[in-house]
Design an enzyme around this catalytic site. Structure first.
Site, PDB file in Angstrom:
ATOM      1  N   GLU A 287       0.855  -1.192   0.000  1.00 42.41           N
ATOM      2  CA  GLU A 287       0.000   0.000   0.000  1.00 42.41           C
ATOM      3  C   GLU A 287       0.886   1.235   0.000  1.00 42.41           C
ATOM      4  OE1 GLU A 287      -1.724  -1.698   3.785  1.00 42.41           O
ATOM      5  OE2 GLU A 287      -1.644   0.374   4.401  1.00 42.41           O
ATOM      6  N   ASN A 289       1.285   5.069   1.777  1.00 45.57           N
ATOM      7  CA  ASN A 289       0.829   6.030   2.804  1.00 45.57           C
ATOM      8  C   ASN A 289       1.107   7.425   2.284  1.00 45.57           C
ATOM      9  OD1 ASN A 289       0.231   3.864   4.551  1.00 45.57           O
ATOM     10  ND2 ASN A 289       2.393   3.720   5.081  1.00 45.57           N
ATOM     11  N   ARG A 291       1.282  10.403   3.605  1.00 45.37           N
ATOM     12  CA  ARG A 291       1.491  11.316   4.736  1.00 45.37           C
ATOM     13  C   ARG A 291       2.925  11.200   5.221  1.00 45.37           C
ATOM     14  NH1 ARG A 291      -0.401   6.466   6.885  1.00 45.37           N
ATOM     15  NH2 ARG A 291       1.007   5.674   8.476  1.00 45.37           N
TER      16      ARG A 291
HETATM   17  C1  MV4 Z   1      -0.010  -9.237   4.218  1.00 44.51           C
HETATM   18  C2  MV4 Z   1       0.693 -10.183   4.985  1.00 44.51           C
HETATM   19  C3  MV4 Z   1       0.995 -11.411   4.405  1.00 44.51           C
HETATM   20  N1  MV4 Z   1       0.589 -11.682   3.140  1.00 44.51           N
HETATM   21  N2  MV4 Z   1      -0.395  -9.545   2.975  1.00 44.51           N
HETATM   22  C4  MV4 Z   1      -0.494  -5.914   7.643  1.00 44.51           C
HETATM   23  C5  MV4 Z   1      -0.669  -4.438   7.514  1.00 44.51           C
HETATM   24  C6  MV4 Z   1      -0.631  -4.118   6.086  1.00 44.51           C
HETATM   25  N3  MV4 Z   1       0.546  -3.286   5.818  1.00 44.51           N
HETATM   26  C7  MV4 Z   1      -0.511  -5.399   5.347  1.00 44.51           C
HETATM   27  N4  MV4 Z   1      -0.228  -6.414   6.350  1.00 44.51           N
HETATM   28  C8  MV4 Z   1       0.064  -7.672   5.946  1.00 44.51           C
HETATM   29  N5  MV4 Z   1      -0.306  -8.017   4.713  1.00 44.51           N
HETATM   30  C9  MV4 Z   1      -0.099 -10.735   2.454  1.00 44.51           C
HETATM   31  N6  MV4 Z   1      -0.514 -11.021   1.209  1.00 44.51           N
HETATM   32  C10 MV4 Z   1       1.088  -9.844   6.288  1.00 44.51           C
HETATM   33  C11 MV4 Z   1       0.735  -8.609   6.774  1.00 44.51           C
HETATM   34  C12 MV4 Z   1       1.126  -8.316   8.145  1.00 44.51           C
HETATM   35  C13 MV4 Z   1       2.091  -7.384   8.417  1.00 44.51           C
HETATM   36  C14 MV4 Z   1       2.665  -6.663   7.379  1.00 44.51           C
HETATM   37  C15 MV4 Z   1       3.629  -5.739   7.690  1.00 44.51           C
HETATM   38  C16 MV4 Z   1       4.010  -5.511   9.008  1.00 44.51           C
HETATM   39  C17 MV4 Z   1       3.426  -6.204  10.025  1.00 44.51           C
HETATM   40  C18 MV4 Z   1       2.450  -7.153   9.752  1.00 44.51           C
HETATM   41  C19 MV4 Z   1       1.853  -7.865  10.778  1.00 44.51           C
HETATM   42  C20 MV4 Z   1       0.903  -8.774  10.489  1.00 44.51           C
HETATM   43  C21 MV4 Z   1       0.524  -9.005   9.163  1.00 44.51           C
END
Ligand code: MV4
Length: 448
Positions: A287, A289, A291
């Site tokens: 994604e 951000n 900001r």
């Molecule tokens: C994910 C993922 C694993 N696989 N997408 C959490 C917040 C948002 N930035 C997206 N996130 C995640 N997306 C896929 N396809 C695991 C996470 C995730 C995570 C990502 C970044 C930092 C911390 C996290 C904690 C839990 C899950």
């Protein structure tokens, strides 16, 4: 031309923006809730306006009150900081419609990147790698199951209007997906007013790597390298660092080019961050951000760029200061100090009875604390950021330990002991990080 900036925020980021404004010779207006009457940003700004009672909804999120404060003080620009209204495209539009300068990206860019499914589509059209998944919001649970079968379980269901971990659900098989789909849609509808869902292949131990972008109004856009933000608890970052231990110059170049491509696709200006997940040598767009982020000082430490000052320059119609991506120098680590119990993480409001900041080479403290300050219970618990810089990662770690060992805060519990434990963890010291890093530390038996 800017002359007086209203900071629509509080705490350490309000002080940070005031610091940049003072350096730029700009006057400042603080807005505050009744609970923040004695906060430092109120004292250090040139003018201050109470915009409502303690609750954020009635004060820092109250667009009419913030705009009224700008009118009565003669502010000609608004800096939103992070959180609150920082990524509210409607607020950005209202600021501009009232003839004020919005110190941030165009509202259209905020909107486009705010819809996470649309952001993924933008990544695809910009040639930025994404995980296999749905291109558009899912229309039925049957479509979800068919797609998941094609890309392989586990998959993760995400709300288009979510982000930052909100509205996510990992699903292990078709049966679970059939059950989860409607619940996830209803939760998203209730939480965000938009029930659209998309899905992606789930990565089970990714790193969170993000790239800082700066872009001016003349099409100049640069990336300032990556930050590793994998150490998070319930999607709240605790430790951030740059450079990442897994990124070499070739990968950095690729990720920076991808981040610039995604930002350019939405006509981005000002400061923003493109988030990626990294696993098994591959990075994937997550994604964007739109900001300034809490962890921006990490990038400032290794590039020498004042990111907030660049935001002011860009908003004033000046070209970007840096002409090209600066090489990263040394290693920086940021530790977020929260007013919370270091074991239970329960918030710990109260009065700061003792305060001593760490000093010495390579230590920066961004904090609104002062002795006698009452930490209010109404807002997030961040009370200080410790940013350390060293010539290499081991020196940065040594300085982080020294900084925490000489940071005295009495009267409220803080996360300092928990951070100190992370700085002794073999996996941390070896740079073996992922978003699962804290799972092990926070397992019940691990606490003994
Ligand atoms: C994910 C993922 C694993 N696989 N997408 C959490 C917040 C948002 N930035 C997206 N996130 C995640 N997306 C896929 N396809 C695991 C996470 C995730 C995570 C990502 C970044 C930092 C911390 C996290 C904690 C839990 C899950």
């Amino acid at each position: 031309m800017l002359s007086k900036v209203l900071i629509a925020n509080r705490g350490e980021i309000a002080l940070r923006v005031i610091a940049a404004c003072r350096e730029a010779g700009l006057a400042t207006v603080a807005v505050h809730s009744e609970a923040d009457r004695d906060s430092l940003h109120v004292r250090l700004a040139d003018q201050a306006v109470c915009i409502g009672p303690a609750s954020a909804r009635a004060s820092y999120l109250n667009i009419a009150s913030v705009i009224a404060a700008a009118e009565i003080t003669g502010a000609d620009a608004v800096h939103p900081g992070y959180g609150f209204l920082a990524e509210n495209a409607h607020f950005a539009e209202v600021v501009q419609e009232c003839g004020l300068t919005w110190i941030g990206p165009p509202p259209g860019a905020i909107k486009q990147m705010g819809d996470k499914a649309q952001a993924r589509r933008t990544a695809v059209t910009s040639g930025v790698p994404i995980l296999p998944g749905s291109a558009n919001p899912l229309t039925s649970r049957e479509e979800a199951v068919a797609l998941a079968a094609e890309i392989g379980f586990p998959v993760i269901l995400k709300a288009s209007a979510g982000g930052g971990g909100k509205g996510m659900r990992v699903v292990a098989d078709a049966r679970a997906l059939l059950h989860a789909f409607e619940t996830a849609r209803m939760e998203a509808e209730r939480a965000f007013g938009n029930g659209d869902l998309y899905l992606e292949k789930y990565l089970d131990h990714p790193r969170h790597l993000e790239v800082q972008i700066l872009a001016d109004a003349y099409g100049r856009m640069i990336a300032l390298g990556e930050r590793e933000c994998s150490i998070q608890r319930r999607h709240q970052k605790l430790v951030e660092e740059s450079p990442s231990t897994v990124v070499d110059e070739a990968l950095r170049q690729q990720m920076c080019a991808a981040a610039v491509a995604a930002a350019r696709a939405v006509g981005f200006t000002s400061a923003g961050t493109v988030e990626f997940l990294y696993q098994d040598g591959q990075f994937y767009f997550m994604e964007m951000n739109t900001r300034i982020q809490v962890e921006h000082p990490v990038t400032e430490a290794v590039t020498g760029v004042d990111i907030v000052l660049e935001q002011l320059r860009i908003a004033a119609g000046l070209p970007l200061g840096p002409r090209r991506r600066p090489a990263l120098r040394g290693h920086a680590i940021e530790l977020r100090i929260n007013a919370e119990d270091p074991v239970t993480f329960a918030p710990s409001a109260g009065t700061v009875t003792e305060l001593g900041f760490p000093v010495g080479p390579g230590v920066r403290i961004d904090s609104h604390l002062y002795r006698g300050y009452r930490v209010p219970p109404h807002y997030d618990s961040l009370i200080a950021k410790v940013i350390v810089w060293g010539r290499d990662r081991p020196e940065a770690v040594r300085r982080a330990r020294r900084a925490l060992d000489t940071f005295l805060i009495g009267g409220v519990k803080t996360s300092i002991p928990f951070h100190r434990r992370i700085l002794e963890e073999p996996d941390f010291l070896a740079g073996r990080l992922s978003t699962r890093f804290l799972d092990r530390l926070l397992k019940p038996e691990a606490g003994t």
